[in-house]
Every structure is written in structure tokens, then in C-alpha cells.
Design an enzyme around this catalytic site. Structure first.
Site, mmCIF file in Angstrom:
data_model
loop_
_atom_site.group_PDB
_atom_site.id
_atom_site.type_symbol
_atom_site.label_atom_id
_atom_site.label_comp_id
_atom_site.label_asym_id
_atom_site.label_seq_id
_atom_site.Cartn_x
_atom_site.Cartn_y
_atom_site.Cartn_z
ATOM 1 N N SER A 242 0.837 -1.198 0.000
ATOM 2 C CA SER A 242 0.000 0.000 0.000
ATOM 3 C C SER A 242 0.867 1.241 0.000
ATOM 4 O O SER A 242 2.004 1.231 0.480
ATOM 5 C CB SER A 242 -0.880 0.019 1.251
ATOM 6 N N ASP A 243 0.334 2.337 -0.579
ATOM 7 C CA ASP A 243 0.993 3.611 -0.343
ATOM 8 C C ASP A 243 0.840 3.923 1.144
ATOM 9 O O ASP A 243 -0.099 3.469 1.803
ATOM 10 C CB ASP A 243 0.386 4.723 -1.205
ATOM 11 N N TRP A 244 1.767 4.699 1.670
ATOM 12 C CA TRP A 244 1.891 4.871 3.118
ATOM 13 C C TRP A 244 0.650 5.508 3.721
ATOM 14 O O TRP A 244 0.252 6.617 3.363
ATOM 15 C CB TRP A 244 3.133 5.691 3.412
ATOM 16 N N SER A 246 -2.510 4.360 3.500
ATOM 17 C CA SER A 246 -3.745 4.266 2.721
ATOM 18 C C SER A 246 -4.666 3.135 3.156
ATOM 19 O O SER A 246 -5.796 3.042 2.682
ATOM 20 C CB SER A 246 -3.426 4.109 1.230
#
Length: 834
Positions: A242-244, A246
Site C-alpha cells: 500500500s501507499d503509506w 492508505s
């Protein structure tokens, strides 16, 4: 350096994936874990580390932001790194071998810093020239992005470090980036925005990062696109991270194809994910697949091996490494305008050179946000040109204008520690009772985190103290950057005391560039004042604290006139204009395309004073150049990385040829851009242009840009002579196309030959033409060469929504070859069947 084999070009062949791991080993590890251990294994352990698992001998997997440097787990000036040219500059080289070599340098940096996974490359596109993060992306074109991105992946992973293709998908602007819903039709997704990611998977990428945004109503962290086509049709066997920040709940992402939630600890994952599996809301086999992918990545990057013993090696400063970075900066430099061949400069005729502009003495070498690092020794244009010129040549300099939007951190040149023992500032970390937790001297007034390993848990207050000496008289603007309760004192007098509430929960805003406050203080030249800045620490608001000082406005007015005077008296004036990491950054889009401040006015005044004016555009993205026909030459060096100043000097003096070609179209007017705005409406951003972004959109209008996609000049003059008929299809469906051309210029030169396709009379909606291939030619004066270009099968195909697959429309395509998409002197027909 080891030669790297290039990844295969994107074709429509069956899915393939590189670096497969023995699943029997993974299954053994898998069975050794209970439910809680499995859930913990796919959860972040801290900001940049996954959770290790001692029961199976697995250490945490360490990640670091990229794409042009490996910051490591720290974000601090004391932890320096190699800094490459920005992604746009790398793509401007149109040189896959060079980009693969740069990937190898990044991998070596990752290993030096104990990093397993580099969070790069960024494969999103320059959909709008306003995109705040365009400098971190390669191009407006899916094929160029795909080929450069695949080379980057190959270079990084050849040394056992994972690359991460991000941000999957349609994360092409920053406005409302955490929540925006990108509305993109299926064919456009397949042919444009997913194409670079498919190429990365075919090249064997080991990790993919899901984007913050939604696509067609669904958050990317739980989007079906993570399963199909990524893990299914394309055969991706790596890890989706995941993007940080999210991942906000376990059920949706847990049941979907997100594998690792970062950062940690995350109360919405870990134990919550185990509970969701136990309750049947997340299938057990979904968690097992995540665990298998986590273990596979750990084995690929060596996380089962004992950590390296001993301390970290220093950042490389050897001539070979610096030379490679300088060559990359040269290769991406684009000569836009040179009608009277002012460039290269004739060194023997130079007696006095004026170097003007706000970006001349300060090395503006990168954009802002998570992609930024602290380079050890960035070379400014002033330093590079001074080192390159004969000592007998007088080099004079004036900035002329100021462009900073945020306060300028105090520098060691203007301040000393409170006890006067050394230049710099004193930083103190205090507990709730006021006791000292940690103290250290720093070189500048910008403080992100302490040097070394410090337990910050008890810290409740941060202070920065120094004695500042005013270099000139006037009303100095003193500033403090930070959130929460702020206080600024001068000689014990309180100048500012305020609670600054956060304006956003965006990680870049909180941890890199939070709000600031400024006050004015009248100071005499040479007057020394004791400054103290203090902020209270509230954990969600980060720990950034910056003590800053900016020059009086009246002094800047004098600087403008002085710069023009210097230019008028010089043999040649070189004006370095551009943006900085304050103007182009993660977290926000640009408000417009004009150069910040009075830079356009400065260029016009210098050009009027001296017709021998060279303008160097130091940006990560296109800007408007209203004076471009009034100056002798224009080139863009982008954000050139740490060796940018030396590279610029080599180009200006003709010791190296500017090798770059534009990877994105440069407009003449904002109103002409086919896709301009990035602001969503009611949270939705409509990709209404479909397939027609960038130069494809320009070709559908009656307007011409300032400079076309693919444009760039060099020291040669190339004449395109012949375009051969395409070969019969090879086994993978690709064809070979040959182009003959001759260098009629006075010097040896390199040309990027570009191949475009069109389909007259098509029954489908198509671009007017689209990039289908490219390659390099090199020849001396008068030499004729033949270049062989590869035309992949995918270039002829379109995505059929009705048939859910790639198809070829029978009939006649037109091939065109030339130096850029707006100038294609050669053409040939290609007839294909169904």
C-alpha cells in the site's frame, strides 16, 4: 560496471514473469506460522520496515523512497546520498542502457544503506503540465515511460534490490490525491495508464505500490485491478504494498489483492486482519497468498540472510561514480533553441562571463516531497562553470531575483552556536518536565529528526538556538516552520507565540513542509542577535522545526539592476532560471506554468542588454518561455542531480553534446494545453480526453506548442534519407524497421530517431499518431548511418472492450520517422490482416 541485459519490449505474447521462487520452500515457511503471525508478517513494523518473523528466521524488509536517490530510513542532512537526475531528465535521454546503469547505482546505494526495497520507479504519466509530481514521473507517453521504466527496474534488480512500480494506477496529479476518484474508461486504462505497469511486470518487477486515489469509484488499495490484470493476466508474482497510510480497515483490502500495509504499526491491519480472517470476513487463502508473496520478496532481497556486520560505508565520491552521474545529466539536457549557434560557446573568445539568476549559485537539483534526499556535495552552475573555465576568464554572478515561497533555513555561514564555539545551530530535545533528552549541533536551521539513534518517545519540546549575524541592514524576515505551539525569541524578547493548527493530513505536508509563520526585525549590517525557536511535539503533527531568515526586500531591488549591469558588460550572459522543491513537489499541483517571481522580467532585461544570452531552464516540468525568440539559446537541464553544475559547464563549453529530447510537450500558452486543470469536481477527476493526452492531444488541435514531444537539438544537423519497408513479423509479432540518415553538421553527434504510427480511415477512435519505437544514431560530420528500430506487435493493437482482449484492426497503417512528433519527413505503409 556489469553490463545489464535489456528487458524484452512489451508485446502481446503470453504472460511471463521473472525470478520465480521455489514454492515448496515457501509452503514450508507458510505452515510454520499461526494466524496472528501471518497477519503480523504482512503488516508494517515501523515507518520503513515490515515486521520480521523470528520463528522462521526472517528479518524485517527495509524500504526507502526513491526514485533518484536512496534516502534510507532517516530523513536528515547528516545522512547523505547519491542524487541522480530527476525521472523526467532520465527519460529525456531516451537511453535505456544509461537508465539501467543509473538503476545499478541506486541498488548499490540501497545495499550501502541496508535497504531491500526501493520505492520506485514512478510510472504515472504527465497527464497535465500542472502535475506537482511530474518531475518524479518519466513522460507523457506510455511507450517511452514503459521502456525507460522497464530499464530502471532491470538495473535496480540486477543487484538483488527490489524495485517498486508505483503508483498503480491513475495517480497523475496531487490535488486531493488521498481521496480523488479518477474516472477513466477501460480502453484508456489499458492502452495508456496501465501500459507502463505491464511493461514493468514483463521486466520482472518484484513489487507494485497501490495508489492513494480511487479509480472509477473504488479505492486502489482494494481495487479489482490489483487482481486483474496485475496478478492474473500479467502473471505478477511479486508483492503489492500500500501507499503509506492508505489502509484504513482490514476487510476490503484484506479480501482484495493488497499484500502489505505500510507503515506500521497500523491498528486497522495486523491483529485486525487476523480477526477478520477468524470471523470469515477475509478468506484465509487471501491471507495465505499475501504471506507467500511477502516471503517470496524477502527471499529475493536477502531478508533471510544475517544483517551485514560493521558500520555503513560513506557515500561514494569516486571519480567513476561522479562521472556516471554527470554523464546522465548531460544525456538528459535538452537544447531547445539555438538559431545562430551561440552554443557551444567558443572558449578562446571568452574574457568575461556573467552568470545570472536565482538558480545559478544554489544547486536546485531535485523536486520536493518523499522523493528528496540530502546530496553530499551538489554542484551548482556557478561552481561547475568556475571550475571549467580558464582561470583567466572573469566569471561574475548576481541572482537578480528571489523565488522562494517558504522561509529560507538559516545557514552556518550566517550563524554560530549559542556559546560561539562553532558555526551552526544547537538543537535540543526536551522531555515534558524540561529535562534534556538529546542535544546536537547542526549545520542549518532545518531540523527533521536527530542524528543517530535517539529514543524520541519522551520528547515533548524541540528547540533551535543560534546567534545570527545579519549580512546586510534592513528589516529581516525571521520565520519558524512547524505545527502546534510555536515560539520565536530574539535576544530574549518574544517575537511570535502562536498555535499553528495543521491544514491537511497529507503525510508530505505534516512531515516535510508544514505551515510557517514569519515576523520582521530591523537589523544593522553585522548586528548579531540570539534567536530561539521552540515547538511543542504532538505526535500526529510530525517533528519538523525550521528556523529561517530572509533578506530585506530593498536589497532584492538593487540585485535586479546589478544583474542586468553585469550582463551588459559580459561577452556572454548565462541566465539560470527555474523552480525549486518549493514549487514542484509531492502534495500539491502547480498553480500555473509561468516562472516564479520576476524571472521572466529578468530574462527579458538581460537579453535586451546583451543579445548573446543563453537561458538555462532548471525545472522538473514545462514552463512558459515568453522571451524564447529574443535570446541566443535556450536549454533545459531539468532537476539535474548532484553533478548538474559540472554537466551544464560541459554542455555550454561544447565538451559534451546535450543528448536530451523532450519526454513531454512544452506549451506556448496555458490556454492551449489539451489537458490542463487537475482540480476534481465534487471529488471526481474526469479523464475526458481519453487516449489523447500530451502530444496526442496537441495533434488534434489547430495549435502548435512551443516545442513538440521528442524535440531536441545537438551539435549535428541530421538529414533523414530513407525509411525501409517493415520486415515480416517475428515470433513475438514484432517487426524491424530501418531508417537511413546523415549527419551534415560540423561535429560528431547523436540523434534519437523516432517512429510513429497512424491509421487513416480507422473505424476506431485513435490518436492522430502515436509513438511506436525509437533508437539512437551516432555519426561524424558527413557520415551516413542506418538505424534499426523495433516495432512491437502491441504498437499495432488496440484494446477491445467488447472482446476483453488485444486486437488488430485489418488495413493499412502509416509509419513515419523523424526527429520529433511534429517533424516526420519519412513515411511508409504497413498493411496488416486480422
Amino acid at each position: 560496471m556489469t553490463q545489464l541485459s535489456m528487458p524484452p519490449q512489451l508485446t502481446s505474447s503470453a504472460p511471463q514473469s521473472a525470478h520465480r521462487t521455489d514454492h515448496r520452500v515457501l509452503d514450508t515457511d507458510h505452515r510454520a506460522l499461526d494466524l496472528e503471525q501471518k497477519a503480523r508478517l504482512v503488516s508494517g513494523g515501523d515507518t520503513f520496515r515490515s515486521s520480521g518473523e523470528p520463528a522462521i528466521g526472517m528479518h524485517p524488509v527495509v524500504c526507502s523512497d526513491g526514485p533518484v536517490g536512496v534516502r534510507g530510513e532517516r530523513w536528515d542532512e547528516a545522512d547523505t546520498a547519491l542524487l541522480l537526475p530527476c525521472a523526467t531528465a532520465l527519460a529525456a535521454s531516451w537511453d535505456e542502457e544509461l537508465v539501467a546503469r543509473m538503476g545499478g547505482l541506486l541498488a548499490a546505494e540501497a545495499r550501502r544503506k541496508g535497504v531491500h526495497v526501493v520505492l520506485a520507479p514512478t510510472l504515472n504519466l504527465h497527464r497535465s503540465p500542472l502535475g506537482g509530481r511530474n518531475f518524479e514521473c518519466f513522460s507523457e507517453d506510455p511507450l517511452l515511460t514503459a521502456r525507460i521504466g522497464a530499464a530502471y527496474v532491470a538495473g535496480v534488480q540486477a543487484r538483488g534490490v527490489a524495485a517498486t512500480a508505483k503508483h498503480y494506477v491513475a495517480n497523475d496529479s496531487e490535488t486531493e490525491r488521498l481521496t480523488v476518484d479518477a474516472r477513466v474508461d477501460e480502453r484508456t486504462l489499458r492502452e495508456v495508464y496501465l501500459a507502463p505497469f505491464e511493461a514493468a511486470v514483463r521486466a520482472g518487477v518484484w513489487a507494485v505500490m497501490s495508489a492513494y486515489n480511487r479509480v472509477n469509484g473504488t479505492s486502489m488499495v482494494e481495487h479489482p485491478l490489483l487482481a486483474e490484470p496485475l496478478k492474473g493476466e500479467w502473471g505478477f508474482d511479486g508483492l503489492v504494498v500500500s501507499d503509506w497510510g492508505s489502509v484504513h480497515e482490514a476487510d476490503g483490502p484484506g479480501a482484495a489483492a493488497c499484500d502489505l500495509a505500510m507503515p506500521g504499526p497500523n491498528p486497522a491491519w495486523g491483529a485486525a486482519l487476523a480477526a477478520a480472517v477468524r470471523a470469515g470476513r477475509v478468506p484465509a487463502d487471501a491471507l495465505d497468498d499475501k504471506v507467500e508473496r511477502m516471503l517470496r520478496l524477502a527471499r529475493r532481497v536477502g531478508a533471510f540472510d544475517p544483517p551485514a556486520a560493521g558500520g555503513r560505508a560513506p557515500v561514494p565520491t569516486d571519480p567513476a561514480t561522479r562521472g556516471a552521474l554527470r554523464a546522465a545529466a548531460v544525456a538528459g539536457t535538452v537544447l531547445l533553441h539555438n538559431p545562430q549557434r551561440l552554443l557551444p560557446l567558443e572558449e578562446s573568445a571568452l574574457r568575461r562571463v556573467a552568470l545570472i539568476g536565482p538558480n545559478a549559485a544554489t544547486a536546485r537539483v531535485q523536486g520536493g516531497g518523499s522523493a528528496s534526499v540530502f546530496p553530499a556535495a551538489p554542484v551548482s552552475p556557478l561552481a561547475g562553470l568556475r571550475a571549467a573555465l580558464d582561470p583567466a576568464v572573469e566569471l561574475v554572478h548576481a541572482p537578480g531575483v528571489r523565488t522562494n515561497l517558504r522561509p529560507t533555513p538559516l545557514a552556518a555561514a550566517d550563524c554560530v552556536l549559542p556559546d560561539g564555539s562553532a558555526p551552526g545551530v544547537l538543537v535540543r530535545y526536551l522531555a515534558a518536565d524540561g529535562s534534556l533528552v538529546h542535544a546536537e549541533a547542526r549545520a542549518t536551521g532545518r531540523v527533521l529528526e536527530p542524528t543517530g539513534e535517539v529514543d524520541l518517545a519522551p520528547v515533548r519540546t524541540i528547540e533551535v538556538a543560534t546567534r545570527f549575524t545579519a549580512p546586510s541592514a534592513g528589516r529581516w524576515r525571521l520565520g519558524v516552520v512547524g505545527l502546534g505551539a510555536l515560539r520565536l525569541e530574539a535576544d530574549g524578547e518574544v517575537l511570535l507565540e502562536e498555535y499553528v493548527a495543521p491544514l491537511s493530513d497529507d503525510p508530505t505536508y505534516l512531515h516535510v513542509s508544514p505551515s510557517f509563520r514569519q515576523v520582521e526585525l530591523e537589523l544593522a549590517e553585522g548586528q548579531q542577535v540570539a534567536l530561539l525557536a521552540r515547538r511543542a511535539v504532538e505526535e500526529p503533527h510530525g517533528r519538523v522545526l525550521v528556523l529561517a531568515a530572509d533578506r530585506p526586500e530593498a536589497e532584492l531591488e538593487r540585485e535586479f539592476a546589478h544583474a542586468v549591469e553585469l550582463a551588459a558588460a559580459a561577452d556572454v550572459a548565462v541566465v539560470v532560471v527555474g523552480t525549486t522543491d518549493e514549487h514542484e513537489s509531492e502534495g500539491f499541483d502547480r498553480a500555473g506554468l509561468r516562472l516564479p517571481g520576476r524571472q521572466d522580467e529578468l530574462v527579458a532585461a538581460v537579453a535586451a542588454a546583451n543579445p548573446r544570452t543563453v537561458v538555462v531552464v532548471n525545472t522538473g516540468s514545462p514552463v512558459l518561455l515568453p522571451w524564447r525568440e529574443r535570446v541566443g539559446a535556450v536549454l533545459t537541464c531539468w532537476f539535474p542531480g548532484q553533478e548538474g553544475g559540472d554537466a551544464l559547464a560541459e554542455v555550454l563549453l561544447g565538451r559534451a553534446e546535450p543528448g536530451g529530447r523532450l519526454p513531454t510537450t512544452w506549451p506556448d500558452a496555458e490556454a492551449d494545453c489539451p489537458v490542463y486543470g487537475t482540480a476534481p469536481t465534487d471529488g471526481r477527476l474526469e479523464y475526458a480526453e481519453g487516449l489523447h493526452l500530451g502530444h496526442r492531444g496537441w495533434l488534434r488541435t489547430d495549435r502548435s506548442p512551443a516545442y513538440w514531444f521528442g524535440h531536441g537539438l545537438g551539435w549535428g544537423e541530421w538529414r533523414y534519407l530513407a525509411l525501409g519497408a517493415p520486415s515480416a513479423p517475428a515470433a513475438d509479432g514484432s517487426r524491424t524497421v530501418r531508417v537511413v540518415l546523415r549527419n551534415e553538421g560540423p561535429r560528431r553527434s547523436r540523434e534519437t530517431v523516432q517512429l510513429y504510427l497512424s491509421r487513416p480511415g480507422s473505424e476506431l477512435e485513435r490518436p492522430v499518431r502515436w509513438l511506436a519505437g525509437f533508437g539512437a544514431a551516432e555519426a561524424g560530420p558527413g557520415e551516413q548511418v542506418e538505424v534499426e528500430l523495433r516495432l512491437p506487435a502491441r504498437a499495432l493493437e488496440h484494446w477491445s472492450v467488447a472482446e476483453r482482449g488485444w486486437r488488430i484492426e485489418p488495413g493499412t497503417f502509416v509509419l513515419q520517422a523523424g526527429p520529433h512528433c511534429g517533424e516526420l519527413p519519412l513515411a511508409a505503409a504497413l498493411t496488416v490482416g486480422a
